[in-house]
Design a protein around this motif. Structure first.
Motif, PDB file in Angstrom:
ATOM      1  N   ASN A  96     -75.865  21.571  -2.851  1.00 53.01           N
ATOM      2  CA  ASN A  96     -74.006  20.760  -1.528  1.00 53.01           C
ATOM      3  C   ASN A  96     -74.305  22.520  -1.713  1.00 53.01           C
ATOM      4  O   ASN A  96     -74.384  23.321  -2.269  1.00 53.01           O
ATOM      5  N   VAL A 105     -66.623  20.216   1.355  1.00 49.79           N
ATOM      6  CA  VAL A 105     -67.905  20.317   1.669  1.00 49.79           C
ATOM      7  C   VAL A 105     -68.432  19.481   2.774  1.00 49.79           C
ATOM      8  O   VAL A 105     -68.223  18.797   3.549  1.00 49.79           O
ATOM      9  N   GLU A 108     -74.569  17.932   1.683  1.00 50.70           N
ATOM     10  CA  GLU A 108     -75.449  17.987   0.037  1.00 50.70           C
ATOM     11  C   GLU A 108     -76.482  17.552   0.153  1.00 50.70           C
ATOM     12  O   GLU A 108     -76.844  16.150   1.190  1.00 50.70           O
TER      13      GLU A 108
END
Length: 224
Positions: A96, A105, A108
């Motif tokens: 990720n 994030v 990923e």
């Protein structure tokens, strides 16, 4: 201790407990072979002392035979087998990328196929606005590695753009590990627009154990 600190102890041993400063011979002395033999105080015209017994010459052992040499054919076969085990036992569980400043994030992938020679990935274009990107790779290895490292070459329209080098180090056999890396963005004036990079950027990725190739891939990046 200094050398002077040892002198009184040595003198006491030579005088065998007699007070220092008194002239006289000790009542015993050591023979050359380490055993003690009695002796009398020396007088004028006294007969010479018998020679000390000679120490027997040490027994010389024959030299050990050299270890058997490994046949080059066997050595090459063993190395090929070890590399095969390294490659088959290496797996990327997920990867990720985050905004290093916020920890959010942005991309990923948990279905990474190390065996594919080339793959396409789609990454949000907003990642190009981050000053630093934190990348996390979780991998597993069946075999021990002494120096795991990663080399990535960034190609744009078939031309070399830049290189990224990362080093992890020692890997325990039968282990799962998390590897975090930080990637700095180029200066804003040097940034290429996402619409030009998308589909034209290829990241040549190679994992090594020292100089042994474990896995290599070409990743074509599309910014969406």
């Amino acid at each position: 201790r200094s050398a002077r600190a040892f002198r009184p102890r040595a003198a006491a041993a030579l005088h065998c407990g007699r007070p220092r400063g008194r002239i006289g011979a000790p009542s015993w002395m050591l023979a050359y072979d380490g055993s003690s033999v009695p002796c009398q105080p020396l007088r004028a015209n006294s007969p010479p002392l018998p020679p000390a017994p000679l120490r027997p010459a040490p027994c010389e052992l024959p030299p050990l035979p050299p270890p058997p040499l490994e046949s080059p054919a066997n050595a090459g076969h063993d190395e090929v087998a070890r590399i095969g085990r390294l490659q088959q036992g290496f797996r990327i569980n997920y990867m990720n990328m985050r905004d290093a400043a916020t920890g959010q994030v942005l991309w990923e992938n948990d279905q990474w196929d190390c065996a594919s020679g080339e793959m396409d990935v789609q990454i949000p274009a907003c990642i190009l606005q981050c000053r630093q990107v934190s990348r996390e790779i979780q991998f597993s290895s069946v075999e021990q590695m002494t120096t795991l490292r990663l080399e990535q070459t960034i190609m744009f329209n078939g031309q070399h753009l830049e290189d990224w080098d990362f080093s992890f180090g020692f890997v325990i056999p039968n282990s799962t590990n998390t590897w975090q890396q930080t990637i700095d963005a180029a200066a804003e004036a040097d940034m290429i627009p996402a619409e030009l990079l998308s589909g034209n950027t290829v990241i040549e990725t190679t994992f090594y154990d020292n100089d042994t190739v474990i896995a290599t891939q070409r990743i074509r990046v599309f910014y969406v």
